[in-house]
Design an enzyme around this catalytic site. Structure first.
Site, PDB file in Angstrom:
ATOM      1  N   PRO A 174     -13.137  -3.634 -13.942  1.00 37.48           N
ATOM      2  CA  PRO A 174     -14.357  -4.430 -13.795  1.00 37.48           C
ATOM      3  C   PRO A 174     -14.874  -4.526 -12.362  1.00 37.48           C
ATOM      4  O   PRO A 174     -14.103  -4.649 -11.415  1.00 37.48           O
ATOM      5  CB  PRO A 174     -13.946  -5.815 -14.304  1.00 37.48           C
ATOM      6  CG  PRO A 174     -12.464  -5.830 -14.262  1.00 37.48           C
ATOM      7  CD  PRO A 174     -12.028  -4.416 -14.499  1.00 37.48           C
ATOM      8  N   ASN A 175     -16.175  -4.442 -12.275  1.00 40.26           N
ATOM      9  CA  ASN A 175     -16.948  -4.616 -11.034  1.00 40.26           C
ATOM     10  C   ASN A 175     -16.835  -3.436 -10.070  1.00 40.26           C
ATOM     11  O   ASN A 175     -17.518  -3.419  -9.041  1.00 40.26           O
ATOM     12  CB  ASN A 175     -16.553  -5.924 -10.318  1.00 40.26           C
ATOM     13  CG  ASN A 175     -16.833  -7.129 -11.167  1.00 40.26           C
ATOM     14  OD1 ASN A 175     -17.969  -7.309 -11.612  1.00 40.26           O
ATOM     15  ND2 ASN A 175     -15.829  -7.927 -11.456  1.00 40.26           N
ATOM     16  N   ARG A 178     -21.249  -4.138  -3.568  1.00 47.64           N
ATOM     17  CA  ARG A 178     -20.475  -5.365  -3.748  1.00 47.64           C
ATOM     18  C   ARG A 178     -19.598  -5.620  -2.523  1.00 47.64           C
ATOM     19  O   ARG A 178     -18.790  -4.765  -2.161  1.00 47.64           O
ATOM     20  CB  ARG A 178     -19.606  -5.126  -4.978  1.00 47.64           C
ATOM     21  CG  ARG A 178     -18.505  -6.099  -5.194  1.00 47.64           C
ATOM     22  CD  ARG A 178     -17.494  -5.528  -6.196  1.00 47.64           C
ATOM     23  NE  ARG A 178     -16.502  -6.529  -6.467  1.00 47.64           N
ATOM     24  CZ  ARG A 178     -15.279  -6.283  -6.923  1.00 47.64           C
ATOM     25  NH1 ARG A 178     -14.896  -5.044  -7.161  1.00 47.64           N
ATOM     26  NH2 ARG A 178     -14.446  -7.268  -7.131  1.00 47.64           N
ATOM     27  N   HIS A 188      -5.807   0.296  -5.064  1.00 46.58           N
ATOM     28  CA  HIS A 188      -6.737  -0.783  -4.718  1.00 46.58           C
ATOM     29  C   HIS A 188      -7.429  -0.427  -3.418  1.00 46.58           C
ATOM     30  O   HIS A 188      -6.772   0.020  -2.468  1.00 46.58           O
ATOM     31  CB  HIS A 188      -6.001  -2.115  -4.544  1.00 46.58           C
ATOM     32  CG  HIS A 188      -5.325  -2.556  -5.800  1.00 46.58           C
ATOM     33  ND1 HIS A 188      -6.011  -3.099  -6.859  1.00 46.58           N
ATOM     34  CD2 HIS A 188      -4.031  -2.465  -6.184  1.00 46.58           C
ATOM     35  CE1 HIS A 188      -5.155  -3.341  -7.846  1.00 46.58           C
ATOM     36  NE2 HIS A 188      -3.949  -2.964  -7.450  1.00 46.58           N
ATOM     37  N   ASN A 227      -7.431   1.834 -10.985  1.00 49.31           N
ATOM     38  CA  ASN A 227      -7.753   0.610 -10.247  1.00 49.31           C
ATOM     39  C   ASN A 227      -8.210  -0.406 -11.288  1.00 49.31           C
ATOM     40  O   ASN A 227      -9.341  -0.348 -11.757  1.00 49.31           O
ATOM     41  CB  ASN A 227      -8.858   0.857  -9.212  1.00 49.31           C
ATOM     42  CG  ASN A 227      -9.098  -0.384  -8.365  1.00 49.31           C
ATOM     43  OD1 ASN A 227      -8.711  -1.492  -8.746  1.00 49.31           O
ATOM     44  ND2 ASN A 227      -9.743  -0.206  -7.225  1.00 49.31           N
ATOM     45  N   ARG A 270      -5.095 -10.801   1.268  1.00 52.62           N
ATOM     46  CA  ARG A 270      -6.176 -11.631   0.732  1.00 52.62           C
ATOM     47  C   ARG A 270      -5.607 -12.891   0.062  1.00 52.62           C
ATOM     48  O   ARG A 270      -4.535 -13.347   0.437  1.00 52.62           O
ATOM     49  CB  ARG A 270      -7.012 -10.773  -0.219  1.00 52.62           C
ATOM     50  CG  ARG A 270      -7.598  -9.542   0.493  1.00 52.62           C
ATOM     51  CD  ARG A 270      -8.411  -8.671  -0.431  1.00 52.62           C
ATOM     52  NE  ARG A 270      -9.593  -9.374  -0.922  1.00 52.62           N
ATOM     53  CZ  ARG A 270     -10.340  -8.934  -1.943  1.00 52.62           C
ATOM     54  NH1 ARG A 270     -10.028  -7.818  -2.563  1.00 52.62           N
ATOM     55  NH2 ARG A 270     -11.404  -9.619  -2.325  1.00 52.62           N
ATOM     56  N   ALA A 284      -9.826  -6.886 -11.124  1.00 49.49           N
ATOM     57  CA  ALA A 284      -9.227  -8.214 -11.297  1.00 49.49           C
ATOM     58  C   ALA A 284      -8.225  -8.264 -12.453  1.00 49.49           C
ATOM     59  O   ALA A 284      -7.351  -9.143 -12.485  1.00 49.49           O
ATOM     60  CB  ALA A 284     -10.328  -9.246 -11.506  1.00 49.49           C
ATOM     61  N   GLU A 295      -1.371   3.237  -9.172  1.00 49.03           N
ATOM     62  CA  GLU A 295      -2.235   2.055  -9.046  1.00 49.03           C
ATOM     63  C   GLU A 295      -2.904   2.096  -7.670  1.00 49.03           C
ATOM     64  O   GLU A 295      -2.225   2.203  -6.649  1.00 49.03           O
ATOM     65  CB  GLU A 295      -1.368   0.794  -9.193  1.00 49.03           C
ATOM     66  CG  GLU A 295      -2.135  -0.505  -9.103  1.00 49.03           C
ATOM     67  CD  GLU A 295      -1.216  -1.719  -9.223  1.00 49.03           C
ATOM     68  OE1 GLU A 295      -0.029  -1.586  -9.643  1.00 49.03           O
ATOM     69  OE2 GLU A 295      -1.679  -2.826  -8.881  1.00 49.03           O
ATOM     70  N   TYR A 353     -14.996  -3.818   0.374  1.00 52.62           N
ATOM     71  CA  TYR A 353     -14.807  -2.615  -0.434  1.00 52.62           C
ATOM     72  C   TYR A 353     -15.515  -1.379   0.128  1.00 52.62           C
ATOM     73  O   TYR A 353     -15.423  -0.308  -0.477  1.00 52.62           O
ATOM     74  CB  TYR A 353     -15.280  -2.887  -1.871  1.00 52.62           C
ATOM     75  CG  TYR A 353     -14.495  -3.994  -2.541  1.00 52.62           C
ATOM     76  CD1 TYR A 353     -13.134  -3.857  -2.788  1.00 52.62           C
ATOM     77  CD2 TYR A 353     -15.109  -5.198  -2.908  1.00 52.62           C
ATOM     78  CE1 TYR A 353     -12.395  -4.874  -3.380  1.00 52.62           C
ATOM     79  CE2 TYR A 353     -14.384  -6.224  -3.509  1.00 52.62           C
ATOM     80  CZ  TYR A 353     -13.028  -6.052  -3.738  1.00 52.62           C
ATOM     81  OH  TYR A 353     -12.302  -7.061  -4.319  1.00 52.62           O
TER      82      TYR A 353
HETATM   83  C1  DQA Z   1      -9.372  -4.481  -6.194  1.00 53.10           C
HETATM   84  C2  DQA Z   1      -8.631  -5.756  -5.787  1.00 53.10           C
HETATM   85  C3  DQA Z   1      -8.722  -6.810  -6.887  1.00 53.10           C
HETATM   86  O1  DQA Z   1      -8.046  -7.983  -6.482  1.00 53.10           O
HETATM   87  C4  DQA Z   1     -10.172  -7.161  -7.159  1.00 53.10           C
HETATM   88  O2  DQA Z   1     -10.269  -8.089  -8.207  1.00 53.10           O
HETATM   89  C5  DQA Z   1     -11.018  -5.962  -7.408  1.00 53.10           C
HETATM   90  C6  DQA Z   1     -10.801  -4.773  -6.611  1.00 53.10           C
HETATM   91  C7  DQA Z   1      -9.415  -3.466  -5.038  1.00 53.10           C
HETATM   92  O3  DQA Z   1      -9.737  -2.313  -5.308  1.00 53.10           O
HETATM   93  O4  DQA Z   1      -9.181  -3.823  -3.877  1.00 53.10           O
HETATM   94  O5  DQA Z   1     -11.939  -6.002  -8.213  1.00 53.10           O
HETATM   95  O6  DQA Z   1      -8.672  -3.879  -7.275  1.00 53.10           O
END
Ligand code: DQA
Length: 144
Positions: free
Chosen positions: A9-10, A17, A97, A71, A104, A74, A95, A22
């Site tokens: 998501p996102n 964003r 990120h 990835n 954070r 959240a 995985e 990011y």
């Molecule tokens: C994320 C880190 C997560 O905590 C966050 O909710 C994201 C992006 C990252 O790529 O740094 O949406 O996965």
């Protein structure tokens, strides 16, 4: 050899964003660059904002890809369903990120996915996906 990149998501909004967290490049621009960097691989991209669709994608691509870069956004910090999906497939899952989740908020320090991941990369921005592929390819070569 197929390698799948699955984003949660996102992550469709990366580039717009919170660019201070990011970065300012989006996947529309980055993914073709990644494909160019690994011309011998069949790179597949999938993104969804929905947990069940991500489970479906892991099951589907888990049956065809040799490696998955995941990835989970959240859902990393909340989803037992995604953790079970990762545990349930044979394909190694890396995985990734973009941000350094350990620098954070506390709730980002726990991942349901990591215990089932082959490796975890965080804090390298979009370069993390490239590093994950390089790691996977190096490991394969080293093992042969
Ligand atoms: C994320 C880190 C997560 O905590 C966050 O909710 C994201 C992006 C990252 O790529 O740094 O949406 O996965």
């Amino acid at each position: 050899m197929q390698v799948a990149l699955i984003n949660g998501p996102n992550l469709n909004l990366v580039g717009q964003r919170e660019p201070q967290v990011y970065g300012s490049q989006g996947f529309e621009e980055f993914f073709p660059q990644l494909q160019k960097a690994f011309p011998s691989l069949e790179l597949v991209y999938y993104q969804s904002n929905h947990e069940g669709e991500l489970v479906d994608a892991l099951q589907r691509l888990g049956a065809s890809a040799q490696a998955i870069l995941l990835n989970p956004g959240a859902f990393t910090h909340t989803s037992i369903a995604l953790a079970d999906a990762v545990a349930g497939i044979e394909t190694p899952v890396y995985e990734v990120h973009l941000s350094n989740v350990f620098a954070r908020q506390d709730f980002r320090k726990h991942s349901y996915i990591s215990p089932h991941a082959q490796a975890v990369i965080c804090g390298w921005g979009l370069a993390g996906y490239r590093l994950a592929i390089e790691g996977f390819l190096n490991l394969k070569e080293f093992k042969q």
